[in-house]
Design an enzyme around this catalytic site. Sequence first.
Site, PDB file in Angstrom:
ATOM      1  N   ALA A   1       0.843  -1.203   0.000  1.00 58.93           N
ATOM      2  CA  ALA A   1       0.000   0.000   0.000  1.00 58.93           C
ATOM      3  C   ALA A   1       0.867   1.237   0.000  1.00 58.93           C
ATOM      4  CB  ALA A   1      -0.898   0.036   1.233  1.00 58.93           C
TER       5      ALA A   1
ATOM      6  N   TYR B   1      -5.918   8.225   2.354  1.00 54.98           N
ATOM      7  CA  TYR B   1      -5.284   6.973   2.791  1.00 54.98           C
ATOM      8  C   TYR B   1      -6.279   6.142   3.605  1.00 54.98           C
ATOM      9  CZ  TYR B   1      -2.508   3.830   5.651  1.00 54.98           C
ATOM     10  OH  TYR B   1      -2.038   2.717   6.301  1.00 54.98           O
TER      11      TYR B   1
END
Length: 324
Positions: free
Chosen positions: A74, A140
Site C-alpha cells: 500500500a 489513505y
Amino acid sequence: MKVLVCGGAGYIGSHMVRHLVGDGVSTVVFDNLSTGHRESVGDTAFVRGDLLDATQLRDLFSQHRFDAVMHFCARSLVGESVQQPYAYYENNVAGTLNLLQAMRDASVGKLVFSSTAAVFGHPESELIDESHPTRPINPYGASKRMVETILEDAARAYGLRSVALRYFNAAGASPQGDIGESHSPETHLIPNMLRAANGDAPSLKVFGNDYSTPDGTCVRDYVHVDDLADAHSRALDFMASNEGAHAFNLGNGAGFSVMQMIHAAGEVAKQPIPFEIAPRRAGDPDRLVASSGKARRELGWQPRYTDIADIIDTAWRWHRNPRY
Ligand code: UDP
C-alpha cells in the site's frame, strides 16, 4: 502451509516474513520494491511484481498453491494521500481488487489485510474500539476503509474469509538489528527523531503544537512491529475456524504525544533530540489510541513490547547501523 506475502519487502511485511519463516511456514514474497528493500527479504522466495498487473498475478497464482495471502502492499502516507488521492485509490483499492480477483480465480479463500487506525477519522472516545464509527478524514484512510467494505461484500458473495488488522502506529524493529524501517524520504516520527539524534538530519520538525491534547502535539499509540507480525499469525489461525470478514484494532492502548516521544527517544539515545515546531501536517487527527480488547479476547493477542522505551530502543539499534 504456504502463504503469499504481498508487500513482504516493506517495513511491516519484512518482519512478518521473518516471523512466518521462523514458524516454518513456506512463504513467497511479492513486492514491486517501490518502497520496499530486496535485502530485507533474505533467502525467502521473492517475485518482483505489481498488484496492478493482473496478468502477472494470474501467473503467480498458477505457479503456487497458496493457502492464504497476507496483503501489506500500500501507499501509506497520510499527507501524500491528501496531495495525490488518485494514486492512493489506484494502488490501494484497484490493486487490492486485482489481488482479490486472482485469489478467487485460484480458489484461495483466506486473506489478512493491513488496515489502519486512519479508517476512524476524528476519534469520538478516549480509546477506539471496533464499534467506533469509521469516517476517514484523508484518502489513505478512505482507501483502506473501502477495501474493508469490499472484504465484507466478498465474504457474503464468495465466502472469502478475511481479517483486517487496523494498526495504530507501527514502531520499532527486529531486536536482531538487521531489518528495520527505511523510507526515502523518511516521514515517520520515530525514524525522524533517531535520524536527528544520529546527526543524519539537523532537527526534527514537530508538525503542529496547537492540537487539543495536553501539550498541543498529536497523540498516537505505538505498537511494536513484531507484535503486529504475531497478530497476523494469530489471524491466520483464527480464519481456520471463523468464516466471514473480521476487523481488529491493534495498539498498546497507551497514547504518547510527539513531545513525550521526543523525551523518550532522548533517554534511549542518551542525548536530547533537536526539534523545531513546524506547521500542522494535512490529515492528522489529534489523538488515536486503540482499545485492542477484541484482539486480545478473540485472537489471544498480547503485545510483548509494552514499554515505549523498549520499542524505541529496538528502532535505535537499527538506525545506528541501517543495512539499507
Ligand atoms: N510527526 C512529526 N514530525 C515528523 C513525523 C511525524 O511531528 O517528522 C508527527 C505526525 O504529525 C503525527 C505523529 O508524529 O502526529 C506520527 O506520525 P507518523 O508519520 O510517524 O505516523 P502516522 O500517525 O501518520 O501513521
